[in-house]
Design a protein around this motif. Sequence first.
Motif, PDB file in Angstrom:
ATOM      1  N   UNK A 419      -9.342   3.352  31.144  1.00 20.52           N
ATOM      2  CA  UNK A 419      -9.159   4.152  32.355  1.00 20.52           C
ATOM      3  C   UNK A 419      -8.309   5.394  32.095  1.00 20.52           C
ATOM      4  N   UNK A 420      -7.296   5.249  31.268  1.00 16.45           N
ATOM      5  CA  UNK A 420      -6.382   6.360  31.026  1.00 16.45           C
ATOM      6  C   UNK A 420      -7.046   7.461  30.199  1.00 16.45           C
ATOM      7  N   UNK A 421      -7.888   7.082  29.253  1.00 18.01           N
ATOM      8  CA  UNK A 421      -8.507   8.050  28.342  1.00 18.01           C
ATOM      9  C   UNK A 421      -9.966   8.335  28.695  1.00 18.01           C
ATOM     10  N   UNK A 422     -10.399   7.971  29.869  1.00 14.76           N
ATOM     11  CA  UNK A 422     -11.805   8.207  30.209  1.00 14.76           C
ATOM     12  C   UNK A 422     -12.064   9.700  30.362  1.00 14.76           C
ATOM     13  N   UNK A 423     -13.294  10.075  30.064  1.00 17.07           N
ATOM     14  CA  UNK A 423     -13.716  11.470  30.174  1.00 17.07           C
ATOM     15  C   UNK A 423     -14.559  11.598  31.422  1.00 17.07           C
ATOM     16  N   UNK A 424     -14.142  12.386  32.413  1.00 15.33           N
ATOM     17  CA  UNK A 424     -14.945  12.522  33.643  1.00 15.33           C
ATOM     18  C   UNK A 424     -16.300  13.145  33.350  1.00 15.33           C
ATOM     19  N   UNK A 425     -17.240  12.918  34.254  1.00 10.42           N
ATOM     20  CA  UNK A 425     -18.601  13.409  34.061  1.00 10.42           C
ATOM     21  C   UNK A 425     -18.675  14.921  34.127  1.00 10.42           C
TER      22      UNK A 425
END
Length: 489
Positions: A419-425
Amino acid sequence: MTCRLGKNELFFGICSPICCYGGKQLVFQKRKKIQLQRFPSAEMWRNTCKLLSNPNHNHNLLKSSSYSASNFNVVFGWAPSQATHYYSSPSAATSGSLELGISSRKSDGVRSFSSSSAAVPAVVDHLSSPLTSALQLGRHYSRCYWELSKARLSMLVVATSGTGYVLGSAGSAVDLAGLCWTCAGTMMVASSANSLNQVFEKNNDAKMKRTRLRPLPSRRLTIPHALTWASSVGVAGTAILACKANMLAAGLGASNLILYAFVYTPLKQIHPVNTWVGAVVGAIPPLLGWAAASGEISLNSMILPAALYFWQIPHFMALAYLCRSDYAAGGFKMFSLADASGRRTAAVALRNCLYLVPLGFVAYDWGVASGWFCLESSLLTLAISALAFSFYLNRTTQNARRMFHASLLYLPVFMSGLLFHRVPDNQQSLSEDSLGRITELEPIAQGSENFKPGNQETRSSTGKQARSPASYASAAPFPFLPAPSYATS
């Protein structure tokens, strides 16, 4: 005239005004009200005065077993257990006199009752008994529903579903209302599945030390009651997912309930493959959350379910090894029961831990998370793999417990990092648009090589003035900057 009652201070406080004035004078109006409450009839008042005027008779009367508790309660208005407790020791009698509201102050040579003694214990108990019963009943059923639903396990399922919802949300913004509705529906469906599991395994749970105190084996709830609860929350949870999310999420929730309650639960008593079926059940909630957020199932949505599937195998292998005797007594066919040495159990746990290693790189390569998550996930997976390897080399209860505790720590850390390192679309689409802009400029740059300044056909065919090759070259290293424009000569 002096009243002598001997040892008991309680009866001294009551009898001194009676003996001194013969019951004919009342000093205060409050005392009159209390006396009328204690002695409703004049005959009872006279009998009490005669009884208390003889201290020796009163002393022997309390100690005699022929005096019933009901007579004491009628005459004195207090419970016999309290009177016996106050009479047994002088200190208890003193504290009892204070609790009963006997004042230590004197007025006109007479001890008076304080205003706090106006409340009668029997009346207070009678008024508070319905409320107390209702509170006890609510506390009882709340505790039973909590245990029947396996609330802590259900909250773990909700956490995985919520993580899938955040990962499946388009852009950096997350619909909080949709997230709450999805978590509520998932919680209800998981509670229904766990309740049905306990209904079907009631006799097995009664044979195991770990589960024999559950609501159904301990007979705190009946089976029809548990079935009503399970069906109600299951239907409500599926309806919430269908109305507030989409039909795909509702279908995944209903199918997971059926798979857990009607396939995995009976399979536990038939074949050891139940562990792998249970791992599929645990992998569906994050997929449900992704589907609730995006309305579809894509390749990126499989990363977290894959992590849940491979994580559950070493987790349950360690648990089954620690509880082998309990599972054998309950009649369950677990993988560890057919492995006396524990070598195969440890090998399966180690193999599935190694399957978790490439998931961090896959999440980075597919654009779901950043490169930092790839590094953190690899280190975390290697740590739990090292504990699994230690259990494989030395199959003891201590090493199995260490691997079990490590598995409990692994999952929240893995999901938090994702969740912390997710890349938004929106960042993913920006990079894709940039790559598309570069590919569109390539054929134009190739056509500009054949352009000659005096060729009017080329200028007329393009309809625009040709640019310098340097303008196209500048778009490659900096795709987010516009190509420079040149004024017409």
